[in-house]
Design an enzyme around this catalytic site. Structure first.
Site, PDB file in Angstrom:
ATOM      1  N   ASP A  28       0.981  -1.208   0.213  1.00  0.00           N
ATOM      2  CA  ASP A  28       0.063   0.137  -0.002  1.00  0.00           C
ATOM      3  C   ASP A  28       0.869   1.230  -0.060  1.00  0.00           C
ATOM      4  OD1 ASP A  28      -3.009   0.597   1.057  1.00  0.00           O
ATOM      5  OD2 ASP A  28      -1.793   2.409   1.107  1.00  0.00           O
ATOM      6  N   GLY A  90     -15.859   2.383   3.913  1.00  0.00           N
ATOM      7  CA  GLY A  90     -14.587   3.074   3.914  1.00  0.00           C
ATOM      8  C   GLY A  90     -13.781   2.770   2.402  1.00  0.00           C
ATOM      9  N   HIS A  97     -10.106  -5.119  -3.163  1.00  0.00           N
ATOM     10  CA  HIS A  97      -8.960  -5.625  -2.611  1.00  0.00           C
ATOM     11  C   HIS A  97      -9.093  -5.890  -1.258  1.00  0.00           C
ATOM     12  CE1 HIS A  97      -9.877  -1.171  -2.421  1.00  0.00           C
ATOM     13  NE2 HIS A  97      -9.458  -1.175  -1.179  1.00  0.00           N
TER      14      HIS A  97
HETATM   15  P1  AMP Z   1      -9.760   1.181   0.392  1.00  0.00           P
HETATM   16  O1  AMP Z   1      -9.793   2.473   1.182  1.00  0.00           O
HETATM   17  O2  AMP Z   1     -10.295  -0.049   1.191  1.00  0.00           O
HETATM   18  O3  AMP Z   1     -10.262   1.295  -0.986  1.00  0.00           O
HETATM   19  O4  AMP Z   1      -8.409   0.994   0.234  1.00  0.00           O
HETATM   20  C1  AMP Z   1      -7.537   1.707  -0.745  1.00  0.00           C
HETATM   21  C2  AMP Z   1      -6.139   1.645  -0.462  1.00  0.00           C
HETATM   22  O5  AMP Z   1      -5.257   1.743  -1.767  1.00  0.00           O
HETATM   23  C3  AMP Z   1      -5.858   2.729   0.463  1.00  0.00           C
HETATM   24  O6  AMP Z   1      -5.146   2.162   1.496  1.00  0.00           O
HETATM   25  C4  AMP Z   1      -4.634   3.376  -0.502  1.00  0.00           C
HETATM   26  O7  AMP Z   1      -3.449   3.930   0.371  1.00  0.00           O
HETATM   27  C5  AMP Z   1      -4.367   2.475  -1.466  1.00  0.00           C
HETATM   28  N1  AMP Z   1      -3.588   3.155  -2.772  1.00  0.00           N
HETATM   29  C6  AMP Z   1      -4.010   3.851  -3.665  1.00  0.00           C
HETATM   30  N2  AMP Z   1      -3.513   4.273  -4.538  1.00  0.00           N
HETATM   31  C7  AMP Z   1      -2.352   3.441  -4.433  1.00  0.00           C
HETATM   32  C8  AMP Z   1      -1.151   3.108  -5.213  1.00  0.00           C
HETATM   33  N3  AMP Z   1      -1.093   3.731  -6.519  1.00  0.00           N
HETATM   34  N4  AMP Z   1      -0.416   2.095  -4.719  1.00  0.00           N
HETATM   35  C9  AMP Z   1      -0.729   1.400  -3.669  1.00  0.00           C
HETATM   36  N5  AMP Z   1      -1.817   1.771  -2.922  1.00  0.00           N
HETATM   37  C10 AMP Z   1      -2.623   2.704  -3.225  1.00  0.00           C
END
Ligand code: AMP
Length: 111
Positions: A28, A90, A97
């Site tokens: 992440d 959230g 994922h």
């Molecule tokens: P959620 O809030 O469950 O949808 O989680 C989305 C996650 O994706 C968050 O923890 C972000 O920090 C992560 N995220 C967003 N963009 C990227 C990226 N380019 N590479 C890695 N993680 C990412």
């Protein structure tokens, strides 16, 4: 197309820890624990709500990969898996994922 599809297509870089024909796992970008990895299906499923019976094999594959990936991340003391679904859950990226988090003792309940 979400940012995770771009990671799958290598249009955006990520720190990848596991890949096979069906899924991809990467760190992440904004870690909330010392280890914070995201495991995603390559199929662009929006959320857990978008899973259907035809995804049964993929769903099982993802879940089975979690402990195998955790074993490569030095998480022998335990870890947490989280799937945020929809607005109240959230979820911010609408490509399914599984968060795999560990490396410290995590509190419960979440906010
Ligand atoms: P959620 O809030 O469950 O949808 O989680 C989305 C996650 O994706 C968050 O923890 C972000 O920090 C992560 N995220 C967003 N963009 C990227 C990226 N380019 N590479 C890695 N993680 C990412």
């Amino acid at each position: 197309m979400t940012i995770f599809s771009k990671i799958i297509n290598r249009e955006i870089k990520a720190d990848i820890v596991y890949e096979d024909d069906l899924c991809l796992a990467f760190h992440d970008v904004n870690p909330q624990a010392p280890v914070h990895v995201l495991l995603i299906p390559k199929k662009p499923i929006e959320s857990l709500d978008a899973f259907d019976d035809s995804d049964a094999m993929l769903a099982g594959h993802l879940l089975l990969k979690v402990p195998q990936i955790a074993a490569t991340l030095d998480l022998a003391d335990g870890y947490r898996t989280i799937i945020n679904t929809g607005h109240n859950g959230g979820q911010t990226v609408f490509h399914l994922h599984i968060h795999i988090m560990g490396g410290r003792s995590l509190t419960w309940p979440p906010g």
